[in-house]
Design an enzyme around this catalytic site. Structure first.
Site, short mmCIF file in Angstrom:
data_model
loop_
_atom_site.label_atom_id
_atom_site.label_comp_id
_atom_site.label_asym_id
_atom_site.label_seq_id
_atom_site.Cartn_x
_atom_site.Cartn_y
_atom_site.Cartn_z
N ASP A 69 -8.71 -78.90 101.97
CA ASP A 69 -9.53 -79.67 102.22
C ASP A 69 -9.88 -79.48 103.84
O ASP A 69 -9.41 -78.65 104.62
CB ASP A 69 -9.47 -81.21 102.10
CG ASP A 69 -10.69 -81.97 101.56
OD1 ASP A 69 -11.51 -81.99 102.44
OD2 ASP A 69 -10.67 -82.42 100.44
N HIS A 86 -15.94 -78.85 102.03
CA HIS A 86 -14.62 -79.56 102.63
C HIS A 86 -13.89 -78.19 103.25
O HIS A 86 -12.53 -78.01 102.59
CB HIS A 86 -13.90 -80.02 101.48
CG HIS A 86 -14.67 -81.47 101.05
ND1 HIS A 86 -14.33 -82.31 101.76
CD2 HIS A 86 -15.18 -81.96 100.19
CE1 HIS A 86 -15.00 -83.46 101.47
NE2 HIS A 86 -15.54 -82.98 100.21
N GLU A 135 -19.37 -82.59 97.07
CA GLU A 135 -19.92 -82.86 98.42
C GLU A 135 -20.26 -81.86 99.47
O GLU A 135 -19.68 -81.79 100.44
CB GLU A 135 -18.90 -83.83 99.29
CG GLU A 135 -18.69 -85.40 98.28
CD GLU A 135 -17.63 -86.00 98.85
OE1 GLU A 135 -17.71 -87.42 98.68
OE2 GLU A 135 -16.44 -85.53 99.25
C1 ACM Z 1 -14.75 -86.95 95.47
O1 ACM Z 1 -14.13 -87.76 95.46
N1 ACM Z 1 -15.27 -86.14 96.31
C2 ACM Z 1 -14.60 -85.89 94.37
#
Ligand code: ACM
Ligand code: ZN
Length: 544
Positions: free
Chosen positions: A201, A274, A339
């Site tokens: 991440d 991420h 995201e």
């Molecule tokens: C998430 O909570 N962004 C999968």
């Protein structure tokens, strides 16, 4: 005088015949069928542990069951086989004839005063039968007794869903292998069979990749900030002292550890967002020349995204996933997809060129195209992709398994589209959210999932046809660690809510009963404390 005589006789009867109050049968997750019988079996230092017909991996199975026995009861059992399993014995055996209805994870456990038998079709079933047996002896475990009463009963049990998962984010905060093993033990105790390991991440890359050493030399480290809430970027001379990563040898060790506990690991490599930790190590994969660092704190939205117009990015991911596939001997690899803020793609000439070349409509389709390329690569490695539900659309061509965190509608769209689905909606399954509204509650991610709310989770969305329902593989809880700095906090966040999740994914729907569940929580929590975990003491059964 007469009264005293009667009382004496009753007392004498209690002493002579051992008519104690029957021990309560507390099992989490609630089994399919429990029939209490009178009396009890007592486990003591003479009890024999016997095994029969365990098949090819029999040695590992008997060792695992024996290890669990010794560490829980602090007793060394004598060992035997079916022949020697007479009185004061516990016999584990794979049934010679398939036991109907219990599938390949179920078991039949029979406790009689002289003998306990656990039968199953597979070693996984025997393992779960053993976990239930440990729970049945819980009262005496709590009392630090040297012998352990197991109430006589017959239990037939098997899971509602094949996918019963729990996730751990080791990027926002790093958790060492000792804790990962402790976490896996906890999952196994509650019959969870998938460990979703969120390995990459913005805040750290956690897995050794030989071909890209900078990922762990640079990408695994960030400045140490005690409070996640301080919003200031990394300073040029700030020491990068916080973090860590797992070597390949450590990962293989964890894989073996989990396999012995019938847990598959789902490794997650985030694509294409991420990725600040990647770009700190390999800035050439960004769309721009922004000086990316491993992230600290809650930057939102995260700007970092890998350049989808750069062929080198595809090669990078394919090489990384080839190494990851070698490490994890399971069908699934999670490739993220959530995201992915695509502002950079909108102004990147290479990304725009890709959109044109491939005849795509927009950046959303660019992401779908990228994920499809990766999915094909996984195919070539004999693996299947899991992707967060952000990529779901009515006209997607993707065949991956979709992990639904954003709600039921997305799940339904995916299932109707023919994709398999794993459910983990934020509303019920985000155990990084607050579990109480108490003023002294710890700082958590904004959001609220009380124990009662977690218990009300049904992985099966309403309104699906029978054929569509088959696409719902199960559910899982997620533990993101922005505010979870250490093992103690992780245990506080996941317990007691894991008790609830385990019933939601294992127990039959008609067996779920919030009132009964609430009566089991304290007992279960105390057992967890006895086993060295540090649960939250709050029990909030209200939904809101
Ligand atoms: C998430 O909570 N962004 C999968
Ligand atoms: Zn780009």
């Amino acid at each position: 005088m007469k009264k005293i005589t009667l009382l004496t006789i009753i007392l004498a009867a209690v002493v002579l015949f051992g008519c104690q109050k029957p021990k309560a049968i507390v099992v989490v997750p609630e089994p399919v069928e429990v029939t209490p019988k009178g009396g009890q079996f007592t486990i003591d230092d003479k009890t024999m542990l016997c095994f029969d017909n365990l098949g090819a991996n029999g040695t590992e199975t008997s060792k695992m069951i024996r290890d669990l026995y010794e560490s829980y009861f602090k007793l060394r059992p004598n060992l035997g086989d079916a022949e020697s399993a007479k009185k004061n014995s516990i016999l584990f055996s794979i049934s010679k004839k398939e036991i109907k209805d219990i599938g390949d994870e179920g078991y039949v456990l029979e406790v009689k005063a002289k003998r306990i038998t656990v039968e199953a079709n597979t070693t996984a079933g025997l393992f779960y039968g053993m976990q239930t047996l440990l729970q049945l002896a819980g009262t005496d475990k709590l009392a630090d007794s040297k012998t352990f009463a197991v109430p006589c009963c017959q239990i037939t049990d098997y899971p509602r869903f094949g996918y019963r998962g729990a996730h751990l984010d080791v990027s926002r905060h790093f958790f060492d292998t000792a804790f990962v093993k402790k976490y896996i033990d906890l999952l196994a105790y509650y019959k969870i069979n998938k460990f979703h390991w969120h390995l990459t991440d913005d805040h750290g890359w956690r897995v050794q990749i030989d071909r890209y050493p900078e990922l762990t030399r640079v990408g695994a480290w960030r400045p140490e900030r005690t409070s996640w809430d301080t919003l200031h970027p990394v300073m040029p001379d700030e020491p990068m002292t916080y973090g860590g990563f797992y070597t390949k040898e450590q990962i293989r060790d964890i894989v073996r550890y989990a396999a012995a506990r019938h847990i598959d690991i789902i490794p997650e490599i985030e694509i294409p967002g991420h990725c600040s930790a990647i770009l700190a190590a390999y800035p050439q994969y960004a769309c721009d020349d922004y000086p990316y660092t491993v992230a600290v704190g809650p930057y939102w939205p995260p700007k970092a995204i890998m350049c989808a117009g750069n062929d080198g990015v595809l090669t990078f991911y394919k090489n990384v996933l080839t190494e990851v596939a070698e490490l994890f001997p399971y069908p699934f690899i999670h490739i993220g997809g959530d995201e992915a803020f695509n502002d950079n793609w909108q102004v990147c000439p290479k990304c725009q060129q890709r959109i044109q070349d491939k005849g795509l409509k927009n950046e959303f389709e660019l992401q779908q195209w990228l994920m499809n390329q990766i999915e094909h690569h996984l195919d070539s490695l004999g693996k299947k992709a899991i992707i967060w539900d952000d990529i779901v659309s009515d006209d997607m061509v993707n065949t991956s398994t979709i992990m639904c965190w954003q709600g039921l509608d997305v799940a339904k769209t995916a299932a109707k589209h023919g994709n398999d689905v794993i459910m983990c909606p934020t509303t019920h399954c985000y155990f990084n959210y607050y579990q109480s509204k108490d003023k002294d509650e710890r700082l958590c991610m904004e959001g609220y999932v009380s124990l009662g709310k977690a218990y009300s989770f049904d992985p099966m969305p309403e309104g699906l046809s029978e054929a569509q329902q088959k696409h719902i593989l199960g559910g899982q809880c997620n533990l993101w660690t922005e505010f979870v700095n250490d093992p103690e906090t992780a245990e506080y966040m996941i317990l007691p809510r894991l008790f609830a999740l385990s019933e939601c994914v294992w127990s039959p729907k008609e067996k779920k009963d919030p009132k009964k569940f609430a009566t089991k929580v304290d007992f279960e929590r105390n057992l967890m404390k006895k086993l060295g975990y540090r649960p939250s003491n709050r029990t909030v059964m209200e939904l809101e």
